[in-house]
Motif scaffolding. Structure first.
Motif: not given
Length: 310
Positions: A58-63, A90-92, A106-115
């Motif tokens: 169950i999830g979500q991505v951008g178009r 939102s984008p992926t 080290s990781i920086v996450v841009v959530p986009g469509a997940n949120m």
């Protein structure tokens, strides 16, 4: 075969190889750059599937191009993507990952469509949760969606596994719905204010989760292995000693491997989880010797070829 349902993030990882980590205000040059499929949810799903589990997502991505590419990759791994939808807003999601010569990241996450995943979206997916043996979620999707999914799972007797990453305050109501919680040592400290460096402190940190209703606590300890704690039992299952070149997805592979071993167990107890952790340690030891998130995740045949069949 019983199935695992994963509610989680789907990202495109931008991986930068560097000699050392950049300092504040500093500019350094990257040695290499790659685009790799990632996201904690997707990593855990691919890990479990490659190890023989039946996985729904169950999830979500951008178009966008990233979203379509990732969905095609998940399909190739035989993961059911019928419950992944495209966001119109939102984008992926994306993660910028820096990996140094010591294998640290080290990781920086841009959530986009997940949120953009909502409680309503979860309610419309109650059937796939109810039909699963186990539900896994992390904190790269909205908290309210996870709570709703765990509520549905507990009503139907589905085992709930929470990976509290990235760490954030966990509502008591969610912990009450959680059967197994799996933080790493840094997350355990942030969530309990207890530095887990010996048996006493590990038990102290774990007790703070169990007081809220969690049945089993697994704290991953990097090269030391993983600690398993229940109300009346404790053990540290040692890691396999290898030379790490990239620890990206090590924790996700551990969770996917653990779930793959537990999905068909009728009654999950301490000893069964202990055995599953031993297998998960084998899998994560392979992952840290490879580069990237999903490309590093092994198939069951590879694990058996290296460590033998159990």
């Amino acid at each position: 075969m019983e199935s695992i349902c994963i509610l989680g993030s789907i990202n495109m990882d931008l991986v930068l190889r560097v000699n050392r980590m950049v300092q504040p205000g500093e500019t350094i040059l990257s040695k290499d750059y790659k685009k790799i499929f990632g996201g904690k949810g997707a990593n855990q799903a691919v890990a479990a599937r490659r190890l023989g589990a039946n996985v729904n997502f169950i999830g979500q991505v951008g178009r966008d191009e990233n979203g379509y590419e990732i969905l095609e990759a998940l399909k190739k791994d035989n993961i059911d993507v019928n419950y992944i939808r495209h966001s119109d807003n939102s984008p992926t999601g994306m993660a910028i990952i820096t990996v140094d010569d010591e294998g640290r990241n080290s990781i920086v996450v841009v959530p986009g469509a997940n949120m953009d995943i909502s409680k309503q979206w979860i309610r419309e997916r109650e059937d796939i949760i109810s039909e699963s043996r186990m539900l896994i979620s992390q904190f790269e999707t909205p908290l309210e969606a996870t709570i709703e999914a765990f509520r549905v799972a507990k009503e139907k007797g589905v085992i709930t596994v929470l990976n509290p990453a990235p760490a954030k305050e966990i509502p008591d109501g969610l912990l009450k719905l959680t059967d197994i919680i799996i933080p790493n040592e840094t997350e355990a400290f942030e969530l309990t204010n207890t530095k887990v460096d010996d048996e006493k402190s590990i038990k102290e940190a774990a007790s703070k989760f169990m007081e809220k209703g969690v049945k089993f606590v697994i704290i991953t300890l990097g090269e030391r292995g993983a600690a398993l704690v229940s109300k009346d039992k404790f053990n540290i299952i040692p890691a396999y000693k290898v030379k790490a070149i990239d620890t990206t997805a090590a924790g996700d592979s551990f969770i996917g491997a653990l779930a793959s071993k537990l999905q068909n167990e009728e009654n999950i107890d301490f000893e069964q989880i202990e055995k599953a952790i031993k297998f998960a340690n084998k899998v994560s030891s392979i992952v840290v010797q490879r580069q990237g998130a999903q490309p590093s995740l092994p198939y069951l045949e590879e694990v058996e070829a290296i460590y033998g069949e159990e």
